[in-house]
Write a protein that holds these residues in place. Structure first.
Motif, PDB file in Angstrom:
ATOM      1  N   GLY A 313     -76.729  43.039-118.374  1.00 56.73           N
ATOM      2  CA  GLY A 313     -76.776  42.334-117.094  1.00 56.73           C
ATOM      3  C   GLY A 313     -78.134  42.323-116.438  1.00 56.73           C
ATOM      4  O   GLY A 313     -78.345  41.640-115.435  1.00 56.73           O
ATOM      5  N   ASP A 314     -79.091  43.066-117.005  1.00 57.19           N
ATOM      6  CA  ASP A 314     -80.432  43.114-116.423  1.00 57.19           C
ATOM      7  C   ASP A 314     -81.152  41.791-116.688  1.00 57.19           C
ATOM      8  O   ASP A 314     -80.788  41.007-117.580  1.00 57.19           O
ATOM      9  N   GLY A 321     -82.222  34.836-117.822  1.00 54.26           N
ATOM     10  CA  GLY A 321     -80.812  35.091-118.107  1.00 54.26           C
ATOM     11  C   GLY A 321     -80.497  36.565-117.956  1.00 54.26           C
ATOM     12  O   GLY A 321     -81.288  37.343-117.427  1.00 54.26           O
ATOM     13  N   ALA A 322     -79.296  36.955-118.450  1.00 53.59           N
ATOM     14  CA  ALA A 322     -78.854  38.346-118.341  1.00 53.59           C
ATOM     15  C   ALA A 322     -78.908  39.016-119.708  1.00 53.59           C
ATOM     16  O   ALA A 322     -78.484  38.437-120.722  1.00 53.59           O
TER      17      ALA A 322
END
Length: 897
Positions: A313-314, A321-322
């Motif tokens: 998710g970073d 993006g993630a």
């Protein structure tokens, strides 16, 4: 005139040995409960007299002698003993026939006869060379010769006529390249005494010449060297080959599996395990996947630390993006391992590590929980890497920060006790994750100044902490071979002989680095910077049985400490001598060695020394040391099967167990225990069945004398804290680590696991693998049938003393665990109520264990893939030396063994 020679079945003429006749007759007498030394002496004398009478001036055949033994036993009225001898003789004939079938040969040679049927089966299935039709085309003798020849080659090039430590000589390397490009034309051209070098040994020899010549250390040209070799000027090194060969065929030591498979063969890779770096960018991640593929294709295993990868998710800067997180890339590596069948011998083996401060640590702890039957990360052992700050937070009850490795900033804080609880729960349920104590590993790490950083990864079974692109080069010495008997039959340990063998095995491993064909240039370079070797031990349980020492006793732990102190002292002794002659490892002067520091905890406790460590360190500072690290205790799976000894540093799994083969079932009995039963006249099928039905243990069986119950203990007869004490006792004197399973019974609790982790750290272990009986298996499959309740193991008196000392020293530990409850066996009453996973799924193994699950989904988790793929046999794996291992063929998830 007394008979001096006898003819063996293969036609060899050997010296006549009266002791062999005595042992055969004594064995037959014991078989029927006759223990009379005077009668034994009389029968032996009658046999010898009759042999000399009938064969004066001749060479009798072994069969003639055995006929005389039968006749003299009957003349002395010992008809039951004669019957036992005849049965034994028939059994020996059946064994010879079985060995011939296994090896696919008409006549057995003297080397074939030294190995048990079990050992030969392992050699035949995994180690001996086969042709394209799958037929064996190599004998055990030829295997051990090719291993020994390759290992002796460096001695030629380090000969004083060839080698200069100063490095001032310039040689024409074009001629060297010619030989390397045309090495296939030099098969069996050159010899060392009676031993011929095959083309792959020749290639490794020339490659080592090139490496030394590039550093200016070769005094003569390659052509001059080869002429010297052709003229027999290096024939004295035939003795080195013989020495290595004899140590292996006499089962005194064995190299790790890749060395046995690959020495003198095309792959040429002798190392078992490697650490591959992985950074937080796609190029590095895909390079790591490539490196893993190359290493595992050649038969090695890999360790990776995923902690540098940004959390799930970073932010991904290039795409906004993630990120998918480290666990997704573990699945990538797992997929790579899945598709690589390592020569049909192994599947891929990995150690995946995530450090405790990483934001994805909770996901990592639960990574192997879901989809129990579908082999999620089945090619991985996983471990949480712990540092001192986590223990401090646990001790103080403070919140623990999780750090984003991309930014170095705190993401959130967690309750360390809650995380520790979850970690223990998953280890209780799934035998994963394990834990690696990086604070302990780096406490005495003398390489930090030279490397500029601490060690952050290990090999797949955790006993070998390694820097990036380092490899482990390992061999194990069979302790049971050094138990001797005095004139009165009392056992003792031959420490001086053990010391000499340690030095020879250290030399074998140091030489192996020079002739190793590493899978990647980065590994070649980094391995040779530190020249790390790992002399280890196996046969510990068998040695203790022979010595009459209980494994979990103060005497047992004292023996373990002394055995490993000798191991490290004499491995260093060789390494210092080698540094004097060949030069120290390249990083030596940048390390803490010149300051007189050593990477072993025991060195800093002078009150426990058995050997003159101060003198050794003085020599080390004067001459340097050839190898940065020298000792470790790896798993030995199939290697110990070949050596016909107990596995690694583990207690024996079972004294008696039922074994199924194509023609039916029979009881496998530990040979030392079998001899003890026969000596006491207790060996019967009824007793064997009772022991087998008692989980292979003699504890609590009224038919077994108390003194036998005291000595002959199995892994599950020993309390888990005593297992920890064994690991810690051995760890105390190793430069690296030890592979050991901390066995717990099926009814052990999560509290037990928590306690084991805390106490392992307090005892100075470098990591720990806890295995609760049954947690590896899918519970619905019960191959044991109905058994009597196992007697619960309690801590030994010595263990209780150490437990209380730990709490006195570290009183905060008692706030987290109940020491008194551990002592009386009531530690932990209930399973924790929290969900096993963040998602709340898969809260119990049994819920996922339906009969509809296909057997193929279980391969790699519960059952041995080799036995399954070979003949469809569902052989259940067991935890041994920290790794899932097959008791039938020796297959292990750790590629060392």
């Amino acid at each position: 005139m007394a008979i001096e020679k006898v003819m063996k079945r293969d036609g060899r003429i050997v010296p006549f040995d009266e002791s062999r006749i005595r042992w055969a007759i004594q064995r037959a007498m014991w078989e029927v409960g006759v223990r009379d030394d005077n009668l034994l002496d009389k029968v032996v004398k009658d046999v010898i007299d009759r042999i000399n009478e009938l064969y004066e001036g001749q060479v009798p055949h072994i069969e003639n002698i055995q006929d005389i033994v039968e006749l003299e036993l009957m003349r002395n009225g010992l008809f039951e003993v004669a019957k036992a001898y005849i049965i034994y003789r028939k059994k020996k004939a059946e064994i010879r026939e079985e060995k011939r079938k296994i090896l696919n040969k008409e006549k057995l040679d003297e080397i074939d006869k030294r190995f048990s049927i079990n050992g030969l089966r392992v050699l035949a299935s995994r180690y001996l060379i086969k042709n394209e039709e799958g037929k064996i085309v190599e004998t055990p003798k030829e295997l051990f010769e090719r291993v020994a020849i390759l290992a002796a080659i460096p001695d030629l090039l380090y000969d004083e006529r060839m080698f200069s430590k100063e490095g001032t000589y310039i040689q024409d390397l074009k001629r060297v390249e010619y030989y390397l490009q045309n090495f296939e034309n030099f098969d069996s051209i050159y010899t060392i005494g009676r031993f011929k070098l095959n083309k792959y040994q020749f290639e490794r020899m020339v490659n080592l010449y090139r490496e030394l010549a590039e550093k200016g250390k070769m005094k003569v040209s390659i052509d001059e060297f080869l002429n010297m070799l052709k003229n027999g000027e290096f024939d004295k090194y035939e003795g080195v080959i013989e020495e290595f060969f004899n140590l292996m065929v006499n089962q005194v030591f064995m190299p790790n599996t890749p060395a046995l498979i690959n020495s003198g063969r095309p792959l040429g890779m002798l190392s078992a395990c490697f650490v591959v770096p992985i950074e937080d960018d796609m190029e590095s991640i895909m390079k790591a996947a490539h490196d893993v593929a190359i290493i595992q294709k050649m038969g090695g295993g890999t360790g990776l630390n995923f902690s540098k990868i940004r959390p799930e998710g970073d932010l991904v800067g290039t795409t906004t993006g993630a990120a998918s997180g480290p666990i997704s890339f573990m699945h990538l590596i797992d997929a790579v391992s899945n598709v690589i069948k390592q020569g049909g011998v192994r599947r891929g083996a990995n150690m995946g590590i995530l450090e405790v401060w990483h934001p994805d640590i909770e996901k990592f702890i639960h990574a192997k929980e879901q989809n129990v039957g579908t082999n999620i990360l089945s090619n991985f052992n996983i471990s949480v890497g712990m540092w001192a700050d986590f223990w401090e937070a646990l001790k103080e009850g403070k919140k623990y920060p999780l750090i984003n490795p991309r930014t170095g900033k705190k993401v959130k804080e967690i309750d360390p006790r809650s995380l520790f609880e979850e970690l223990a729960y998953m280890a209780w349920a799934k035998a994963d994750p394990g834990v690696v104590f990086f604070d302990v590993i780096n406490k005495r790490n003398v390489l930090v100044p030279a490397k500029g950083e601490k060690i952050r990864a290990t090999n797949p079974c955790g006993e070998e902490p390694l820097y990036d692109y380092e490899s482990c080069n390992l061999a194990s010495i069979n302790l049971a071979k050094f138990v001797k008997y005095d004139d009165e039959g009392k056992p003792y340990f031959e420490w001086d002989e053990y010391a000499k063998v340690i030095m020879k095995v250290a030399k074998y491993l140091d030489n192996a680095i020079d002739v190793n064909k590493f899978p990647l240039p980065e590994i070649d370079y980094n391995t040779k910077l530190s020249r790390r070797i790992g002399v280890g031990i196996m046969g510990l349980a068998d040695a203790l049985f022979k010595l009459g020492i209980r494994y979990n006793s103060k005497e047992g732990y004292d023996f373990m400490r002394k055995a490993t102190e000798y191991l490290t002292f004499y491995a260093y002794k060789y390494s210092i001598r080698a540094a004097k002659e060949r030069g120290p490892f390249p990083l030596y002067h940048k390390t803490e060695y010149p300051e007189g520091k050593l990477p072993i905890e025991g060195y800093y406790h002078k009150e426990i020394w058995n050997l003159p460590w101060d003198e050794l360190v003085e020599d080390l500072r004067k001459y340097g040391v050839r190898n940065a690290m020298v000792t470790t205790c790896p798993p030995t799976g199939s290697v110990s099967m070949i050596a016909d000894t107990s596995s690694g540093i583990e207690p024996i799994f079972a004294l008696v167990y039922k074994k199924s083969v194509t023609v039916g079932e029979f009881y496998y009995v530990d040979p030392i225990f079998e001899a003890e039963l026969k000596k006491r006249g207790l060996y019967t099928d009824e007793i064997l069945q009772k022991i087998s039905d008692n989980y292979g243990s003699v504890q609590g069986l009224e038919e077994i004398p108390e003194d036998v119950q005291k000595i002959f203990v199995t892994a599950m007869d020993i309390h888990w804290f005593d297992h920890l004490l064994a690991q810690a006792s051995i760890q105390l004197w190793l430069t690296d680590s030890a592979s050991k399973t901390i066995n717990m019974p099926n009814d052990a609790t999560v509290e037990d696991v928590k306690a084991a982790y805390l106490l392992a750290h307090a005892l100075g272990c470098k990591g720990v693998t806890v295995y609760r009986d049954g947690s590896l298996s899918i519970q619905v499959y019960n191959v044991e049938g109905e058994k009597r309740k196992r007697i619960s193991a309690k801590p030994s008196e010595y263990a209780k003393k150490i437990l209380r000392e730990i709490v006195e020293r570290e009183p905060w530990i008692n706030k987290l665990i109940d020491i008194e409850a551990i002592i009386d066996g009531t530690n932990g009453k209930e399973i924790p109520s929290f969900s096993l996973s963040p998602s709340g799924k898969a809260s119990a193994i049994k819920e996922n264990s339906s009969n509809e699950r296909k057997i193929k989904d279980l391969i790699g988790i519960v059952y041995c893939p080799i036995c399954y793929e070979k003949d469809g046999a569902l052989v259940e794996l067991r935890m041994e030396s920290g790794c899932a291992t097959c008791p039938k063929c020796g297959w292990s998830k750790c590629v060392i063994s």
